[in-house]
Design an enzyme around this catalytic site. Structure first.
Site, PDB file in Angstrom:
ATOM      1  N   HIS A 150       0.811  -1.216   0.000  1.00 18.18           N
ATOM      2  CA  HIS A 150       0.000   0.000   0.000  1.00 18.18           C
ATOM      3  C   HIS A 150       0.845   1.267   0.000  1.00 18.18           C
ATOM      4  O   HIS A 150       0.363   2.338  -0.351  1.00 18.18           O
ATOM      5  CB  HIS A 150      -0.929   0.029   1.217  1.00 18.18           C
ATOM      6  CG  HIS A 150      -2.041  -0.951   1.127  1.00 18.18           C
ATOM      7  ND1 HIS A 150      -3.233  -0.649   0.545  1.00 18.18           N
ATOM      8  CD2 HIS A 150      -2.135  -2.246   1.536  1.00 18.18           C
ATOM      9  CE1 HIS A 150      -4.027  -1.703   0.600  1.00 18.18           C
ATOM     10  NE2 HIS A 150      -3.382  -2.683   1.196  1.00 18.18           N
ATOM     11  N   ASP A 157      -1.512   2.476  -4.974  1.00 15.73           N
ATOM     12  CA  ASP A 157      -2.786   2.929  -4.442  1.00 15.73           C
ATOM     13  C   ASP A 157      -3.831   1.832  -4.650  1.00 15.73           C
ATOM     14  O   ASP A 157      -3.836   1.152  -5.677  1.00 15.73           O
ATOM     15  CB  ASP A 157      -3.209   4.208  -5.149  1.00 15.73           C
ATOM     16  CG  ASP A 157      -4.500   4.774  -4.608  1.00 15.73           C
ATOM     17  OD1 ASP A 157      -4.644   4.815  -3.367  1.00 15.73           O
ATOM     18  OD2 ASP A 157      -5.361   5.166  -5.409  1.00 15.73           O
TER      19      ASP A 157
END
Length: 58
Positions: free
Chosen positions: A29, A33
């Site tokens: 992450h 995205d």
């Protein structure tokens, strides 16, 4: 990718048996995205469901 198994799904108001396969994606992450990851999985799903579309895309 998981094994393809027959599972009950709803289609046009009826419960029918369809071959289904789960696909999972692991990503960092901090680098990717979540929105882009989901869009990628959708493209993979579309390609698996209808591979002829890959030949027509530019």
């Amino acid at each position: 990718m998981h094994a393809i198994q027959e599972r009950p799904v709803a289609r046009e108001g009826q419960v029918v048996i369809r071959p289904m396969m789960y696909v999972a994606l692991t990503y960092d992450h901090r680098v990717v995205d979540g929105r882009e990851a989901v869009m990628f999985l959708r493209r993979v799903k579309e390609a698996i469901e209808e591979p002829s579309r890959m030949l027509m895309e530019v």
